[in-house]
Every structure is written in structure tokens, then in C-alpha cells.
Design a protein around this motif. Structure first.
Motif, PDB file in Angstrom:
ATOM      1  N   GLY A  39       0.796  -1.214   0.000  1.00  0.00           N
ATOM      2  CA  GLY A  39       0.000   0.000   0.000  1.00  0.00           C
ATOM      3  C   GLY A  39       0.829   1.264   0.000  1.00  0.00           C
ATOM      4  O   GLY A  39       0.288   2.360  -0.202  1.00  0.00           O
ATOM      5  N   MET A  40       2.139   1.153   0.203  1.00  0.00           N
ATOM      6  CA  MET A  40       3.024   2.314   0.197  1.00  0.00           C
ATOM      7  C   MET A  40       4.015   2.287  -0.956  1.00  0.00           C
ATOM      8  O   MET A  40       4.935   3.112  -0.990  1.00  0.00           O
ATOM      9  CB  MET A  40       3.756   2.416   1.534  1.00  0.00           C
ATOM     10  N   GLY A  41       3.859   1.362  -1.879  1.00  0.00           N
ATOM     11  CA  GLY A  41       4.764   1.263  -3.018  1.00  0.00           C
ATOM     12  C   GLY A  41       5.374  -0.116  -3.127  1.00  0.00           C
ATOM     13  O   GLY A  41       5.065  -1.019  -2.330  1.00  0.00           O
ATOM     14  N   SER A  42       6.256  -0.274  -4.106  1.00  0.00           N
ATOM     15  CA  SER A  42       6.853  -1.577  -4.398  1.00  0.00           C
ATOM     16  C   SER A  42       8.351  -1.575  -4.126  1.00  0.00           C
ATOM     17  O   SER A  42       9.005  -0.536  -4.214  1.00  0.00           O
ATOM     18  CB  SER A  42       6.609  -1.956  -5.867  1.00  0.00           C
ATOM     19  N   PHE A  43       8.870  -2.754  -3.819  1.00  0.00           N
ATOM     20  CA  PHE A  43      10.312  -2.941  -3.698  1.00  0.00           C
ATOM     21  C   PHE A  43      10.661  -4.351  -4.129  1.00  0.00           C
ATOM     22  O   PHE A  43       9.781  -5.209  -4.288  1.00  0.00           O
ATOM     23  CB  PHE A  43      10.807  -2.650  -2.277  1.00  0.00           C
ATOM     24  N   GLU A  44      11.963  -4.579  -4.342  1.00  0.00           N
ATOM     25  CA  GLU A  44      12.417  -5.872  -4.864  1.00  0.00           C
ATOM     26  C   GLU A  44      13.506  -6.449  -3.981  1.00  0.00           C
ATOM     27  O   GLU A  44      14.415  -5.744  -3.540  1.00  0.00           O
ATOM     28  CB  GLU A  44      12.949  -5.709  -6.279  1.00  0.00           C
ATOM     29  N   LEU A  45      13.418  -7.754  -3.742  1.00  0.00           N
ATOM     30  CA  LEU A  45      14.440  -8.502  -3.016  1.00  0.00           C
ATOM     31  C   LEU A  45      15.217  -9.384  -3.985  1.00  0.00           C
ATOM     32  O   LEU A  45      14.697  -9.794  -5.018  1.00  0.00           O
ATOM     33  CB  LEU A  45      13.807  -9.449  -1.982  1.00  0.00           C
ATOM     34  N   GLU A  46      16.444  -9.713  -3.614  1.00  0.00           N
ATOM     35  CA  GLU A  46      17.162 -10.835  -4.206  1.00  0.00           C
ATOM     36  C   GLU A  46      17.337 -11.884  -3.122  1.00  0.00           C
ATOM     37  O   GLU A  46      17.872 -11.598  -2.050  1.00  0.00           O
ATOM     38  CB  GLU A  46      18.528 -10.408  -4.745  1.00  0.00           C
ATOM     39  N   VAL A  47      16.864 -13.095  -3.392  1.00  0.00           N
ATOM     40  CA  VAL A  47      16.930 -14.209  -2.451  1.00  0.00           C
ATOM     41  C   VAL A  47      18.129 -15.082  -2.832  1.00  0.00           C
ATOM     42  O   VAL A  47      18.216 -15.561  -3.965  1.00  0.00           O
ATOM     43  CB  VAL A  47      15.615 -15.022  -2.493  1.00  0.00           C
ATOM     44  N   ASP A  48      19.036 -15.281  -1.886  1.00  0.00           N
ATOM     45  CA  ASP A  48      20.275 -16.014  -2.156  1.00  0.00           C
ATOM     46  C   ASP A  48      20.071 -17.504  -1.890  1.00  0.00           C
ATOM     47  O   ASP A  48      20.224 -17.986  -0.767  1.00  0.00           O
ATOM     48  CB  ASP A  48      21.413 -15.459  -1.288  1.00  0.00           C
ATOM     49  N   VAL A  49      19.740 -18.219  -2.956  1.00  0.00           N
ATOM     50  CA  VAL A  49      19.417 -19.637  -2.823  1.00  0.00           C
ATOM     51  C   VAL A  49      20.660 -20.500  -2.625  1.00  0.00           C
ATOM     52  O   VAL A  49      20.544 -21.658  -2.195  1.00  0.00           O
ATOM     53  CB  VAL A  49      18.612 -20.135  -4.041  1.00  0.00           C
ATOM     54  N   ASP A  50      21.832 -19.975  -2.929  1.00  0.00           N
ATOM     55  CA  ASP A  50      23.064 -20.738  -2.729  1.00  0.00           C
ATOM     56  C   ASP A  50      23.564 -20.628  -1.298  1.00  0.00           C
ATOM     57  O   ASP A  50      23.892 -21.633  -0.660  1.00  0.00           O
ATOM     58  CB  ASP A  50      24.157 -20.262  -3.695  1.00  0.00           C
ATOM     59  N   ALA A  51      23.653 -19.404  -0.788  1.00  0.00           N
ATOM     60  CA  ALA A  51      24.225 -19.204   0.543  1.00  0.00           C
ATOM     61  C   ALA A  51      23.297 -19.703   1.641  1.00  0.00           C
ATOM     62  O   ALA A  51      23.761 -20.215   2.663  1.00  0.00           O
ATOM     63  CB  ALA A  51      24.555 -17.720   0.758  1.00  0.00           C
ATOM     64  N   ALA A  52      21.988 -19.570   1.453  1.00  0.00           N
ATOM     65  CA  ALA A  52      21.018 -19.968   2.485  1.00  0.00           C
ATOM     66  C   ALA A  52      19.927 -20.826   1.858  1.00  0.00           C
ATOM     67  O   ALA A  52      18.772 -20.414   1.744  1.00  0.00           O
ATOM     68  CB  ALA A  52      20.420 -18.724   3.147  1.00  0.00           C
ATOM     69  N   PRO A  53      20.258 -22.041   1.419  1.00  0.00           N
ATOM     70  CA  PRO A  53      19.302 -22.837   0.635  1.00  0.00           C
ATOM     71  C   PRO A  53      18.039 -23.225   1.383  1.00  0.00           C
ATOM     72  O   PRO A  53      16.953 -23.249   0.793  1.00  0.00           O
ATOM     73  CB  PRO A  53      20.119 -24.075   0.235  1.00  0.00           C
ATOM     74  N   ILE A  54      18.141 -23.536   2.665  1.00  0.00           N
ATOM     75  CA  ILE A  54      16.956 -23.956   3.425  1.00  0.00           C
ATOM     76  C   ILE A  54      16.013 -22.778   3.620  1.00  0.00           C
ATOM     77  O   ILE A  54      14.807 -22.865   3.358  1.00  0.00           O
ATOM     78  CB  ILE A  54      17.368 -24.545   4.786  1.00  0.00           C
ATOM     79  N   THR A  55      16.569 -21.665   4.078  1.00  0.00           N
ATOM     80  CA  THR A  55      15.756 -20.489   4.367  1.00  0.00           C
ATOM     81  C   THR A  55      15.168 -19.919   3.087  1.00  0.00           C
ATOM     82  O   THR A  55      13.988 -19.530   3.048  1.00  0.00           O
ATOM     83  CB  THR A  55      16.604 -19.429   5.092  1.00  0.00           C
ATOM     84  N   ALA A  56      15.969 -19.865   2.020  1.00  0.00           N
ATOM     85  CA  ALA A  56      15.481 -19.346   0.744  1.00  0.00           C
ATOM     86  C   ALA A  56      14.345 -20.204   0.205  1.00  0.00           C
ATOM     87  O   ALA A  56      13.317 -19.683  -0.248  1.00  0.00           O
ATOM     88  CB  ALA A  56      16.628 -19.282  -0.256  1.00  0.00           C
ATOM     89  N   ALA A  57      14.513 -21.515   0.242  1.00  0.00           N
ATOM     90  CA  ALA A  57      13.472 -22.410  -0.277  1.00  0.00           C
ATOM     91  C   ALA A  57      12.181 -22.263   0.526  1.00  0.00           C
ATOM     92  O   ALA A  57      11.077 -22.278  -0.039  1.00  0.00           O
ATOM     93  CB  ALA A  57      13.958 -23.858  -0.254  1.00  0.00           C
ATOM     94  N   ASN A  58      12.315 -22.111   1.836  1.00  0.00           N
ATOM     95  CA  ASN A  58      11.139 -21.929   2.683  1.00  0.00           C
ATOM     96  C   ASN A  58      10.401 -20.643   2.320  1.00  0.00           C
ATOM     97  O   ASN A  58       9.176 -20.639   2.119  1.00  0.00           O
ATOM     98  CB  ASN A  58      11.561 -21.892   4.144  1.00  0.00           C
ATOM     99  N   ALA A 164      19.574 -14.576   7.868  1.00  0.00           N
ATOM    100  CA  ALA A 164      19.475 -13.707   6.696  1.00  0.00           C
ATOM    101  C   ALA A 164      19.514 -14.575   5.444  1.00  0.00           C
ATOM    102  O   ALA A 164      20.232 -15.576   5.385  1.00  0.00           O
ATOM    103  CB  ALA A 164      20.618 -12.701   6.687  1.00  0.00           C
ATOM    104  N   PHE A 165      18.736 -14.188   4.429  1.00  0.00           N
ATOM    105  CA  PHE A 165      18.705 -15.006   3.217  1.00  0.00           C
ATOM    106  C   PHE A 165      18.640 -14.179   1.941  1.00  0.00           C
ATOM    107  O   PHE A 165      18.491 -14.726   0.848  1.00  0.00           O
ATOM    108  CB  PHE A 165      17.522 -15.984   3.250  1.00  0.00           C
ATOM    109  N   GLY A 166      18.770 -12.876   2.041  1.00  0.00           N
ATOM    110  CA  GLY A 166      18.731 -12.035   0.856  1.00  0.00           C
ATOM    111  C   GLY A 166      18.823 -10.574   1.233  1.00  0.00           C
ATOM    112  O   GLY A 166      19.172 -10.230   2.368  1.00  0.00           O
TER     113      GLY A 166
END
Length: 201
Positions: A39-58, A164-166
Motif C-alpha cells: 500500500g506504500m509502493g513496491s520494492f524488490e528482493l534478491e533471495v540467495d538460494v546458494d548461501a542460504a538454501p533452506i531459508t530461501a526455499a522456505n 538472513a537469506f537475501g
């Protein structure tokens, strides 16, 4: 056995040489882009699937399942609203659509920053938790560097830190605006609605 090593053993290519060793190392995966519309605008994340595979996949299974659509950013933490904490932080926290609470996935193992190398710097995205191995769907974004959230930091008395995952790669001004939105204690009033979350591209 280290959980990350166990996962690597499962997903690594099976091209083995005569001596039984992998012929080539697996190629690194590109980070996964995730867009948040709020509701206040958009933003973008990068999710690091290599460094934190469990957390990123979740996190990505909640994204892909549409769990964050209709969710909210509900908590903002500032220097002036943590009277009971000697170690103070600055974060904004969000979570899934409350109507889907019964559909949560099981908690995941904690991927410590000492294992992943992903620190709680400005714009880092990380999982909320109470004890180790309790994170499910709630996440937070760091406003400024927050080393007390890393492994060995004592924001959480167990010293294990958070996963942390991204990081935010575009629209950090929107995240900061959410952090500055009206609040009572640590509750955003009203919460900032998350309208849609999806993988970029």
C-alpha cells in the motif's frame, strides 16, 4: 552432519569420476528476484538460494503459494520503542495473510550467519524466530546495519542470531517509509498491506 552439506549432497550433480569424486563443481545459482507490492509502493528482493538454501526455499514456497498476498507489515522497531531491550535494533517485520494461518509449513532449521556469510546489513531480509529452528513465515528487513542479529550477537539471548537469506536491491526508500509509518509501541497503526508478492520474471 551439517544441514547445508546434507542438502548439497542431495542436490549436487551425480557426474562422478573414476575415483568417486565429482568431476566438476556445481554451478552457482543466480539470486531469485522477488517483488513486493504494498500500500506504500513496491520494492524488490534478491533471495540467495546458494548461501542460504533452506531459508530461501522456505521463503519462496510461501511466495509461490501466494501466502503473502493480503499479508501485512505489522511491526516497526525504532530506538524509542524498545524500552525492555538493552541491545536495540531497527527493522520492519511482515508476514502472511492471516486468513491462511492454518496452512503454515513446518518450522525450518536455523541457518546461522556463521554458516551462510549473509550478514544483517542495511536492507538484509531475514526470518523472524523465537528459539532456534522455529522460523516459519514471518520475515524482517534491516534498516541500517544490525550486527547484533548475526551469530554471536546478543539481541536474542541464545546468541545464535537470525537467518538472513537475501537483501533489498530496489525500492529501499519504500521500506524506509514503511518503517517510519505511524505506530503504537511496535505495532504499525494501521498495518501496511501487502497486496501482491511474486517472483520477478
Amino acid at each position: 552432519m551439517n544441514t547445508r552439506l546434507a542438502i548439497a549432497a542431495i542436490v549436487a550433480p551425480l557426474g562422478l569420476g573414476a575415483a568417486g569424486f565429482a568431476a566438476t563443481a556445481p554451478e552457482a545459482s543466480d539470486p531469485v528476484g522477488v517483488v513486493f507490492e504494498t500500500g506504500m509502493g513496491s520494492f524488490e528482493l534478491e533471495v540467495d538460494v546458494d548461501a542460504a538454501p533452506i531459508t530461501a526455499a522456505n521463503f519462496l514456497r510461501y511466495v509461490d503459494g501466494g501466502f503473502y498476498d493480503g499479508g501485512t507489515f505489522f511491526r516497526t522497531v525504532h530506538a524509542d520503542n524498545q524500552p525492555n531491550d538493552s541491545i536495540r535494533i531497527a527493522v520492519v517485520q511482515g508476514g502472511r495473510n492471516p486468513d491462511r494461518e492454518a496452512e503454515s509449513f513446518p518450522p525450518i532449521p536455523l541457518e546461522r550467519t556463521s554458516e551462510t556469510g549473509l550478514l544483517h546489513v542495511d536492507g538484509a531480509v531475514s526470518m523472524g524466530r523465537s528459539g532456534p529452528d522455529t522460523a516459519t513465515q514471518s520475515f524482517f528487513i534491516c534498516i541500517g546495519d544490525q550486527p547484533s542479529l548475526d551469530f554471536g550477537g546478543m539481541r536474542n539471548p541464545d546468541g545464535q542470531g537470525f537467518a538472513a537469506f537475501g537483501r533489498v536491491v530496489a525500492g529501499m526508500d519504500v521500506v524506509r517509509a514503511i518503517h517510519r509509518a505511524p505506530y503504537e509501541a511496535q505495532r504499525l497503526t494501521p498495518p501496511v498491506r501487502i497486496t501482491r508478492v511474486y517472483r520477478k520474471g
